[in-house]
Scaffold this motif. Structure first.
Motif, PDB file in Angstrom:
ATOM      1  N   THR A 544      41.938 118.943  -5.444  1.00 55.05           N
ATOM      2  CA  THR A 544      42.662 118.203  -4.412  1.00 55.05           C
ATOM      3  C   THR A 544      43.507 119.191  -3.618  1.00 55.05           C
ATOM      4  O   THR A 544      44.331 119.906  -4.206  1.00 55.05           O
ATOM      5  CB  THR A 544      43.580 117.138  -5.024  1.00 55.05           C
ATOM      6  OG1 THR A 544      42.804 116.270  -5.842  1.00 55.05           O
ATOM      7  CG2 THR A 544      44.272 116.317  -3.942  1.00 55.05           C
ATOM      8  N   TYR A 545      43.281 119.223  -2.313  1.00 53.70           N
ATOM      9  CA  TYR A 545      43.976 120.107  -1.384  1.00 53.70           C
ATOM     10  C   TYR A 545      43.588 121.577  -1.613  1.00 53.70           C
ATOM     11  O   TYR A 545      43.209 121.985  -2.697  1.00 53.70           O
ATOM     12  CB  TYR A 545      45.498 119.959  -1.460  1.00 53.70           C
ATOM     13  CG  TYR A 545      46.009 118.551  -1.406  1.00 53.70           C
ATOM     14  CD1 TYR A 545      45.510 117.647  -0.469  1.00 53.70           C
ATOM     15  CD2 TYR A 545      47.007 118.109  -2.294  1.00 53.70           C
ATOM     16  CE1 TYR A 545      45.990 116.336  -0.425  1.00 53.70           C
ATOM     17  CE2 TYR A 545      47.495 116.819  -2.239  1.00 53.70           C
ATOM     18  CZ  TYR A 545      46.974 115.926  -1.320  1.00 53.70           C
ATOM     19  OH  TYR A 545      47.437 114.639  -1.280  1.00 53.70           O
ATOM     20  N   THR A 631      45.477 119.723   3.505  1.00 56.80           N
ATOM     21  CA  THR A 631      46.808 119.570   2.928  1.00 56.80           C
ATOM     22  C   THR A 631      47.147 118.085   2.849  1.00 56.80           C
ATOM     23  O   THR A 631      46.435 117.243   3.401  1.00 56.80           O
ATOM     24  CB  THR A 631      47.871 120.280   3.777  1.00 56.80           C
ATOM     25  OG1 THR A 631      48.187 119.464   4.922  1.00 56.80           O
ATOM     26  CG2 THR A 631      47.400 121.655   4.249  1.00 56.80           C
ATOM     27  N   PRO A 632      48.242 117.714   2.187  1.00 53.60           N
ATOM     28  CA  PRO A 632      48.649 116.296   2.178  1.00 53.60           C
ATOM     29  C   PRO A 632      48.985 115.777   3.575  1.00 53.60           C
ATOM     30  O   PRO A 632      48.980 114.560   3.796  1.00 53.60           O
ATOM     31  CB  PRO A 632      49.895 116.296   1.281  1.00 53.60           C
ATOM     32  CG  PRO A 632      49.745 117.504   0.416  1.00 53.60           C
ATOM     33  CD  PRO A 632      49.085 118.520   1.280  1.00 53.60           C
ATOM     34  N   ASN A 646      39.837 119.050  15.335  1.00 58.72           N
ATOM     35  CA  ASN A 646      40.112 118.080  14.284  1.00 58.72           C
ATOM     36  C   ASN A 646      41.328 118.429  13.419  1.00 58.72           C
ATOM     37  O   ASN A 646      41.236 118.564  12.209  1.00 58.72           O
ATOM     38  CB  ASN A 646      38.898 117.887  13.357  1.00 58.72           C
ATOM     39  CG  ASN A 646      37.721 117.262  14.062  1.00 58.72           C
ATOM     40  OD1 ASN A 646      37.831 116.896  15.222  1.00 58.72           O
ATOM     41  ND2 ASN A 646      36.616 117.120  13.371  1.00 58.72           N
ATOM     42  N   SER A 647      42.481 118.571  14.049  1.00 59.20           N
ATOM     43  CA  SER A 647      43.709 118.714  13.275  1.00 59.20           C
ATOM     44  C   SER A 647      44.130 117.310  12.831  1.00 59.20           C
ATOM     45  O   SER A 647      45.034 116.696  13.382  1.00 59.20           O
ATOM     46  CB  SER A 647      44.794 119.394  14.106  1.00 59.20           C
ATOM     47  OG  SER A 647      44.437 120.734  14.359  1.00 59.20           O
ATOM     48  N   PHE A 648      43.406 116.808  11.844  1.00 56.72           N
ATOM     49  CA  PHE A 648      43.538 115.424  11.382  1.00 56.72           C
ATOM     50  C   PHE A 648      44.869 115.227  10.664  1.00 56.72           C
ATOM     51  O   PHE A 648      45.264 116.038   9.816  1.00 56.72           O
ATOM     52  CB  PHE A 648      42.361 115.121  10.440  1.00 56.72           C
ATOM     53  CG  PHE A 648      42.390 113.761   9.827  1.00 56.72           C
ATOM     54  CD1 PHE A 648      41.981 112.647  10.548  1.00 56.72           C
ATOM     55  CD2 PHE A 648      42.807 113.590   8.517  1.00 56.72           C
ATOM     56  CE1 PHE A 648      41.981 111.392   9.974  1.00 56.72           C
ATOM     57  CE2 PHE A 648      42.807 112.337   7.928  1.00 56.72           C
ATOM     58  CZ  PHE A 648      42.395 111.238   8.666  1.00 56.72           C
ATOM     59  N   VAL A 649      45.555 114.150  11.001  1.00 58.93           N
ATOM     60  CA  VAL A 649      46.818 113.826  10.344  1.00 58.93           C
ATOM     61  C   VAL A 649      46.514 113.045   9.070  1.00 58.93           C
ATOM     62  O   VAL A 649      46.041 111.909   9.119  1.00 58.93           O
ATOM     63  CB  VAL A 649      47.734 113.016  11.270  1.00 58.93           C
ATOM     64  CG1 VAL A 649      49.013 112.639  10.533  1.00 58.93           C
ATOM     65  CG2 VAL A 649      48.051 113.817  12.532  1.00 58.93           C
ATOM     66  N   ASN A 657      43.222 112.322  -0.589  1.00 57.94           N
ATOM     67  CA  ASN A 657      44.333 112.682  -1.471  1.00 57.94           C
ATOM     68  C   ASN A 657      43.899 112.636  -2.928  1.00 57.94           C
ATOM     69  O   ASN A 657      44.724 112.507  -3.829  1.00 57.94           O
ATOM     70  CB  ASN A 657      45.513 111.728  -1.251  1.00 57.94           C
ATOM     71  CG  ASN A 657      46.061 111.788   0.163  1.00 57.94           C
ATOM     72  OD1 ASN A 657      46.728 112.752   0.538  1.00 57.94           O
ATOM     73  ND2 ASN A 657      45.738 110.784   0.959  1.00 57.94           N
ATOM     74  N   ASN A 658      42.597 112.756  -3.148  1.00 60.63           N
ATOM     75  CA  ASN A 658      42.012 112.743  -4.478  1.00 60.63           C
ATOM     76  C   ASN A 658      41.085 113.947  -4.625  1.00 60.63           C
ATOM     77  O   ASN A 658      40.854 114.697  -3.675  1.00 60.63           O
ATOM     78  CB  ASN A 658      41.213 111.454  -4.706  1.00 60.63           C
ATOM     79  CG  ASN A 658      42.067 110.215  -4.537  1.00 60.63           C
ATOM     80  OD1 ASN A 658      43.066 110.025  -5.231  1.00 60.63           O
ATOM     81  ND2 ASN A 658      41.663 109.353  -3.597  1.00 60.63           N
TER      82      ASN A 658
END
Length: 694
Positions: A544-545, A631-632, A646-649, A657-658
């Motif tokens: 994760t991350y 990242t989170p 794609n700087s996705f929020v 988050n898994n």
């Protein structure tokens, strides 16, 4: 010889008491009044017309070592020496008795140099824009001139080579923004235009042109807008044929190709559809030559944002440095066909010929086998009303309808190949879907009277399929308006046997449906037995991350669909797209050197995914780093350390988050890969390493 024969005849006849009045002796006549006219047709062609009294033939010496002989006195000559040239032409008129007269004249001929192949490569037959090949070694290079010491050839020694050096510093990054367009105007002439966004990168020796004060090369405000004419001509001098095309570009009105060294003449060293390599000479120092590399693909556009990673601790990697099968501690295999819903053509295997480590890289290979076209049969297209009464729409026993195929399918009427079971009729329709055909390939035939779906809400068709589960779509259209249509999909339930399939149109809207369209095995392209590989880190490495960096070189064949991606490890519990999917890099051979990245999650999956793409000029010929930083708070996609899109929020409501695991594969065809090149044999994705940082 002829004259001696006449004398012999006369002596003989004299003995027989003949006189001269009994014999007609030919007299040798000298041609006269020779007149020669010329007409210059342009392009090096001159038409000659010669006439003379008593002439039986004309001989033309064109003054360039060539000649022509004829009886009409009319001849056309095309001179090929480039430039303005004068030739001394001699025209001779002669008789069969050996008498002749001659005239000499001078003709002036202008021949412009032309090279249609080079013009086509520069312009794509209309217009093409070129960019500095900033990712290539030597995109701007300095070397000695063409004629070196004692006339020897000096191959260029690069000292300005790094893409970062020119595109990553303020004093020179304007060079990387330049766009050069070659075009063919309405009159067929070659033109040139440099769009340098208002700034030019000047060689320090020419800074006086703009009143510059810097002590080294620098970007100055210097606009070059406006189209200029271009002349192609042969290169003169000591030029080895294997080091140049022998052609140079001269740009009018002081035009130049990005870097200002005072020159408007560029020798083409090499040119391909997407690559242009030129040399020009500094007007302040003719002993120095500047070399430029251009590409027809724009550079990766990441704006001004370089990745400033927060993850620097290497936690997992595979460097692929042991030959053989991939490390079983890192990778498992996905096996099977069809691509799990994407209509792909390949079958994934664990064979070494499809997946292996060799020479320090992982190779995932798609390989064509011995396949064949997909053949289906159908018969007795029948209308059925609500109480079961029927009316035959087409049974193929009379005059055959005219079929129109599309996407690689051909339909004809043939003798029934399997006169058993549901269908014992004599004739049936045969639908043949060729190898590499489009997944949506099909055919249609038109009706003279529209189908009445109100009275007949069901249409039955007898079908014969080589496989169970083949998706068959019956679509009804309006011939005059294809947007007016309805369709129903049914799957086959038996193989190698006839069955009757019912297509329920009871919920269809009313319309004028006078065209019948049929798709057999919709979503599948006959693959020719293509095998490939797909490996994954599921249950071996999940995380994760982090920052994932994969260095790879991609296949280029039409129909290839390589992917580097990650899937939510809980997909078997929550399903897809609830699990989430991170596509680090995807590429299709039918659109070479453009890569894409995507995020799939509920509400944004399949055709509605969050997708971005960017050109990478050498994606299929060189290794590049494809990276995601997850990242989170965000997900960023990166190529060669530049954020591309794609700087996705990210937040707590998304599935990102898994734990995820990594997947690498080469698919063929399908919803994204598209049509497979019929000549496809094999192609490979090479992976240098996979590294995960946290």
């Amino acid at each position: 010889m002829k004259k001696l024969n006449y004398i012999a005849v006369c002596l003989f006849l004299a003995l027989m008491s003949c006189d001269e009045d009994d014999i007609d002796i030919p007299v040798s006549v000298l041609p006269s009044n020779l007149v020669v006219n010329t007409q210059n047709m342009g392009g090096g062609t001159v038409n000659f017309t010669a006439s003379a009294s008593e002439a039986n033939y004309y001989h033309f010496d064109f003054g360039d070592g060539s000649s022509a002989l004829g009886t009409s006195g009319e001849v056309s000559k095309t001179y090929d020496m480039i430039g303005d040239n004068s030739y001394t032409v001699t025209v001779t008129a002669g008789s069969t008795e050996g008498k002749k007269i001659s005239e000499t004249l001078d003709v002036s001929v202008s021949v412009a140099f032309s090279d249609p192949e080079t013009v086509t490569l520069l312009t794509n037959d209309s217009s093409k824009t070129w960019f500095l090949a900033a990712s290539q070694q030597g995109h701007l290079g300095l070397g000695p001139a063409r004629d070196g010491i004692d006339g020897d050839w000096w191959y260029p020694k690069w000292y300005v080579a790094s893409a970062f050096e020119k595109c990553g510093t303020e004093d020179s990054d304007c060079l990387c923004d330049d766009e050069i367009t070659f075009a063919v105007d309405s009159s067929g002439e070659l033109t040139f235009e440099l769009d340098n966004k208002g700034q030019t990168y000047f060689n320090v020796g020419h800074k006086a042109v703009v009143g510059g004060s810097e002590e080294s090369d620098f970007c100055y405000d210097f606009d070059t807008s406006g189209a200029k004419s271009v002349v192609l001509s042969p290169v003169e001098g000591n030029v080895p044929e294997d080091e140049t095309t022998g052609i140079q570009i001269t740009i009018s009105d002081g035009g130049f190709m990005g870097y200002y060294v005072g020159s408007s003449v560029y020798e083409i060293l090499a040119i391909e559809d997407d690559f242009l390599y030129v040399r020009t000479y500094d007007t302040e120092n003719a002993d120095l030559a500047w070399y430029h590399k251009f590409t027809a693909e724009a550079a990766v556009d990441g704006g001004d944002e370089n990745l400033e990673t927060i993850y620097t601790n290497l936690v997992w990697s595979d460097e692929f440095d042991v030959d053989g099968a991939p490390n079983p501690s890192n990778w498992a295999y996905d096996l099977g066909a069809g691509g799990w819903g994407n209509g792909e053509a390949q079958t994934y295997t664990s064979d070494l010929e499809n997946v292996k480590v060799e020479d320090g890289v992982l190779k995932i290979m798609a390989i064509a086998g011995e396949g064949e076209a997909a053949v289906h049969y159908f018969d007795d297209v029948t209308l059925i009303d609500a109480v079961g009464s029927s009316q035959t729409l087409e049974d193929f026993e009379g005059v055959a309808p005219t079929f129109t195929g599309f996407g690689g399918t051909e339909t004809t009427v043939v003798a029934n190949p399997d006169v058993t079971g549901d269908n014992t009729s004599a004739n049936v329709a045969q639908s043949t879907k060729a190898l590499g055909a489009e997944t949506w390939a099909g055919s249609f035939f038109d009706l003279s009277t529209p189908v009445d779906l109100v009275t007949y809400p069901t249409i039955s068709i007898k079908t014969w399929s080589p496989s169970v589960g083949a998706n068959i779509i019956l679509k009804l259209e309006n011939q005059a308006n294809a947007d007016e249509n309805v369709e129903v999909s049914v799957n086959t339930t038996v193989d190698n046997a006839w069955e009757t399939l019912n297509f329920d149109f009871s919920s269809a809207s009313a319309g004028t449906y006078d065209r019948v369209v049929l798709f057999f095995d919709f979503g599948v392209s006959p693959s020719g037995g293509i095998t490939s590989g797909r490996i994954k880190s599921e249950n071996l490495f999940e995380f994760t991350y982090g920052r994932v960096e994969i260095r790879a070189k991609l296949p280029s064949s039409g129909g290839t669909w390589p992917a580097l991606w990650a899937l939510g490890a809980n997909y078997d519990e929550v399903g897809w797209p609830a699990s989430g999917e991170i596509d680090i890099m995807e590429h299709v051979g039918n659109n070479n050197n453009v890569i894409s990245s995507a995020l799939h999650y509920p509400g944004n999956s399949a055709g509605n995914a969050v997708v971005g793409s960017t050109p990478v000029a050498t994606a299929t010929s060189e290794f590049h780093n494809y990276t995601v930083e997850w990242t989170p708070e965000s997900i960023k996609f990166v190529v060669d350390d530049q954020v591309v899109h794609n700087s996705f929020v990210n937040n707590g409501t998304t599935p990102f988050n898994n734990d995820f695991f990594l997947i690498m594969n080469v698919a063929m065809g399908g919803t994204l890969g598209g049509s497979i090149d019929p000549a496809f044999t094999q192609d490979t994705m090479e992976v240098d390493y996979v590294r995960v940082y946290q």
